[in-house]
Scaffold this motif. Structure first.
Motif, short mmCIF file in Angstrom:
data_model
loop_
_atom_site.label_atom_id
_atom_site.label_comp_id
_atom_site.label_asym_id
_atom_site.label_seq_id
_atom_site.Cartn_x
_atom_site.Cartn_y
_atom_site.Cartn_z
N LEU A 269 1.39 -1.66 -0.21
CA LEU A 269 -0.46 -0.19 -0.13
C LEU A 269 0.41 1.26 -0.16
N PRO A 270 0.62 2.11 -0.53
CA PRO A 270 1.72 3.13 -0.86
C PRO A 270 0.75 4.36 0.06
N ALA A 271 1.97 5.16 0.82
CA ALA A 271 1.22 5.84 1.43
C ALA A 271 0.67 6.85 1.63
N ASP A 272 0.43 7.15 0.69
CA ASP A 272 -0.89 8.05 0.37
C ASP A 272 -2.53 7.55 0.82
N ALA A 276 -4.63 8.68 4.08
CA ALA A 276 -6.84 8.80 3.32
C ALA A 276 -6.95 7.56 4.79
N ALA A 277 -6.52 6.61 4.89
CA ALA A 277 -6.59 5.27 5.63
C ALA A 277 -6.57 5.64 7.13
N ALA A 278 -5.57 6.57 7.17
CA ALA A 278 -5.58 6.97 8.85
C ALA A 278 -6.57 8.12 9.37
N ALA A 279 -6.20 9.24 8.46
CA ALA A 279 -7.31 9.74 8.50
C ALA A 279 -9.08 9.71 8.10
#
Length: 334
Positions: A269-272, A276-279
């Protein structure tokens, strides 16, 4: 056209959305005040102030109940995307095993203390889960595994949030008094503070080195969510016998959490996407905690919650002491 049941949830979901925006704004103004703590506080206010309390028990109730249950579970699944087994292995297997032992010790001691204070029903198990693993997320997982009604989670959620928030101010002061090295303090924060957001708020006061170690240590505790939920479910099954419908040993959303951990560990999974998942996870947890906070009757809590607060204080002091000892033993001071 939305269904009738969906339409009934809209007012409460709208109230949750407004509350989440208010929490984000408050956190922007006061970065040291975590979003999730703000969500609980706003929920408590909404559920107990005369102007909004009637809405909480009336038009908002279906939507708040949906947020408190479903959003919390979705957030727990996304929480798994923060846990990389590679990062955890980097601590060394002795450290990982000792942290797992600390979780077991914290759970057992908190449970025994809560029983000694004669807390009713499932409160000892839920508070023990929240204090030893990852706060409200663990309470939700264990409550599902043991078929605990949402109303019975109100006191555990309140005390776990209270002492997790208290740690943000108290632990940096303790570190200053003891002259702890940043890495030692980071280990302490990761091992003793309940929620991931509260760990970040606590550890960042000592710098990036402390924060980095605190997060990895905390994620070892988060990983214990699945086995502890399974053991709690197994105990409930045995206690309940074989009559009636029994919950699964591992609730579906906890299985989703484990799948998310494995997905994160692959590194595909890319960092972005992870950002987004964390947000999204933060938004889901904030909405859920607003709903849970709104379900707490403060007058009733003040009248009956004294033993839970006292038991939680004793448990918290024991956990902080054990975590500090482990930090001093495992982390080089210089």
């Amino acid at each position: 056209m939305p269904s009738l049941s969906a339409a009934r949830t809209l007012p409460g979901l709208a109230a949750s959305a407004v509350a989440v925006l208010a929490c984000l704004a408050l956190h922007r103004l006061l970065p040291g005040f975590p979003v999730l703590t703000a969500a609980v506080v706003l929920g408590l206010l909404a559920g107990n102030l005369p102007g909004t309390a009637a809405q909480v028990t009336g038009a908002w109730k279906p939507g708040l109940a949906l947020a408190a249950k479903k959003f919390l579970r979705l957030g727990i699944v996304l929480l798994g995307l923060k846990v990389s087994l590679v990062d955890i292995a980097g601590l060394g297997w002795l450290t990982v095993l000792l942290l797992a032992a600390l979780v077991g010790f914290s759970f057992g001691m908190t449970y025994l203390v809560c029983r000694a204070f004669r807390l009713p029903g499932e409160e000892p198990v839920l508070i023990a889960a929240g204090f030893s693993i990852c706060g409200v997320s663990a309470i939700g997982a264990v409550a599902a595994a043991r078929q605990v009604r949402q109303a019975q989670t109100a006191v555990p959620v309140a005390v776990v949030t209270m002492f997790g928030t208290l740690a943000i101010g108290v632990l940096p002061l303790l570190s200053s008094l003891l002259g702890l090295a940043p890495e030692v303090f980071g280990f302490l924060a990761g091992a003793a503070v309940h929620d991931v957001g509260q760990v970040v708020a606590t550890a960042q006061t000592a710098g990036t080195a402390a924060l980095a170690l605190a997060v990895v240590v905390k994620l070892v505790r988060v990983l214990m969510l699945a086995p502890v939920s399974a053991l709690a479910g197994l105990h409930h099954r045995r206690r309940s016998g074989h009559e009636g419908k029994l919950p699964p040993l591992i609730p579906l959303f906890v299985a989703g959490f484990l799948a998310a951990v494995l997905l994160r560990t692959t590194g595909i999974l890319p960092a972005d996407v992870l950002g987004a998942a964390a947000a999204v996870q933060d938004l889901l947890f904030a909405a859920a905690l607003f709903g849970l906070g709104a379900s707490v009757n403060v007058r009733s809590l003040l009248r009956t919650g004294g033993p839970a607060v006292a038991a939680s204080l004793v448990s918290w002091l024991i956990i902080v002491g054990a975590a500090l000892l482990l930090a001093l033993l495992l982390v080089p001071a210089g």
